[in-house]
Design a protein around this motif. Structure first.
Motif, PDB file in Angstrom:
ATOM      1  N   THR A 257       0.829  -1.205   0.000  1.00  0.00           N
ATOM      2  CA  THR A 257       0.000   0.000   0.000  1.00  0.00           C
ATOM      3  C   THR A 257       0.861   1.251   0.000  1.00  0.00           C
ATOM      4  N   ASN A 260       2.616   1.569  -3.362  1.00  0.00           N
ATOM      5  CA  ASN A 260       1.701   2.076  -4.385  1.00  0.00           C
ATOM      6  C   ASN A 260       1.518   3.588  -4.251  1.00  0.00           C
ATOM      7  N   GLY A 317      -6.298  -0.084  -0.987  1.00  0.00           N
ATOM      8  CA  GLY A 317      -5.308  -0.984  -1.567  1.00  0.00           C
ATOM      9  C   GLY A 317      -5.247  -2.341  -0.904  1.00  0.00           C
ATOM     10  N   LYS A 336      -2.914  -3.611  -8.510  1.00  0.00           N
ATOM     11  CA  LYS A 336      -2.544  -3.154  -7.170  1.00  0.00           C
ATOM     12  C   LYS A 336      -2.818  -4.194  -6.093  1.00  0.00           C
TER      13      LYS A 336
END
Length: 372
Positions: A257, A260, A317, A336
């Protein structure tokens, strides 16, 4: 574990930070509350029964911004649906505190945020309940994630993350590259509490993905010692991001997370790969003799709704743990999601039994090495 900043709390902190930065709006943040309300309906919670069974649920977690976020997305909707108040205790459900509470017959927590190692070690010690799979649906967890003493409500991953501008056009693709400080110079960062670090070291040393467990601790620590001077440690998701922003590190093992977010905010400068990542279940456990009784299991069951989990993926996420969610979201979200079949096959599932038996003594050895 004392001092551990839980991933789920961090994921909720990410949502708060994204809202503050304008990346998601207030409506989207409030949708988190709505999705858990819907999940409560889908899980078949009977409000009348819940109300008579318990007046409150105490959710032990790791504090910080996550405390208010937990209340917003889980506590308030559950209370509205059932009449049962949800109280957040952000002082941290360390294994030692859970054991002491249960052994003293003075249990004040109903749900604890702990992870696969915690559920295994506390289960073996007889201080948490087995998950009631007549209430929590075993089929609503990915294969291998229906734990005896913990319910998996989402998945996340520890992944190789790097600064694409740091290596003259070369792209690291594996943990062997992480350990190659000549080809890929610069400081690296690992998680302070070790989860994923030993796996990365052994993969860099040539151990196949499907032969990692039980982990060869001596071999892994020797491999880590070889690049110790190039390593720093992160202890919160926010600090792992900041080390990259400040240019202090060129590579790291981060929660996906946070990786990303780095990729998004940098316009692709910072990148990550699920290759050789560690797939980690988001697990919740219930202490023995908890005051709320069976309502705690109903609360966990409410979190299994696949549509709710897809919304969680969209906003935070976190990957859906319910296989029914596969194919219900688009390609962009799939890229993702560590739990997507294409990504999951590249990763190793964190072994609950190994962590349950070894997390405390081996983490001490890891920290002693890094401090030496």
């Amino acid at each position: 574990m004392t001092g551990r900043i839980d991933y789920l709390g961090d994921a909720l902190q990410v949502a708060v930070e994204r809202a503050r930065a304008g990346a998601i709006d207030r409506r989207q943040l409030l949708q988190l509350g709505a999705l858990f309300t819907a999940a409560g309906i889908g899980a078949g919670i009977d409000p009348a029964k819940a109300q008579t069974a318990a007046k409150e649920i105490v959710f032990a977690m790791w504090g910080g911004d996550a405390e208010a976020a937990y209340q917003k997305v889980w506590g308030e909707p559950f209370t509205a649906r059932t009449g049962v108040k949800v109280v957040m205790d952000g002082t941290g459900p360390s294994p030692g505190r859970v054991r002491a509470m249960v052994q003293a017959r003075n249990v004040t927590w109903d749900i604890i945020d702990g992870g696969v190692g915690t559920q295994a070690s506390l289960g073996a010690a007889g201080v948490v309940d087995e998950i009631d799979y007549a209430v929590v649906d075993r089929a609503k967890a990915l294969p291998g994630m229906d734990y005896r003493w913990g319910a998996t409500v989402f998945v996340y991953g520890s992944v190789l993350t790097f600064d694409s501008r740091a290596f003259g056009g070369k792209t690291p693709q594996s943990w062997a590259d992480f350990w190659d400080v000549r080809t890929f110079p610069g400081k690296r960062v690992l998680y302070k509490y070790m989860a994923g670090a030993l796996e990365a070291a052994l993969l860099a040393d040539g151990v196949p993905l499907d032969k990692l467990y039980p982990l060869d601790v001596d071999r892994a620590l020797k491999k880590i010692a070889a690049i110790k001077d190039h390593l720093v440690l992160w202890d919160t998701g926010a600090s792992s991001q900041q080390l990259f922003r400040d240019g202090e590190v060129t590579m790291g093992q981060l929660w996906h997370t946070r990786a990303n977010l780095l990729q998004e905010e940098s316009g692709g400068r910072f990148r990550y790969t699920f290759n050789q990542g560690m797939l980690q279940p988001g697990v919740m456990s219930v202490p023995k003799n908890n005051p709320a009784g069976k309502v705690a299991m109903q609360f966990l069951a409410a979190m299994q709704d696949p549509q709710a989990q897809v919304k969680l993926l969209e906003l935070l996420g976190n990957g859906p743990a319910n296989p029914a969610a596969d194919g219900t979201y688009g390609e962009a979200l799939g890229k993702k999601n560590p739990g997507h079949p294409d990504n999951r096959k590249l990763m190793v599932l964190q072994n609950a039994d190994w962590y349950g038996a070894n997390i405390i003594p081996v983490t001490k050895r890891f920290l002693d090495l890094m401090a030496s």
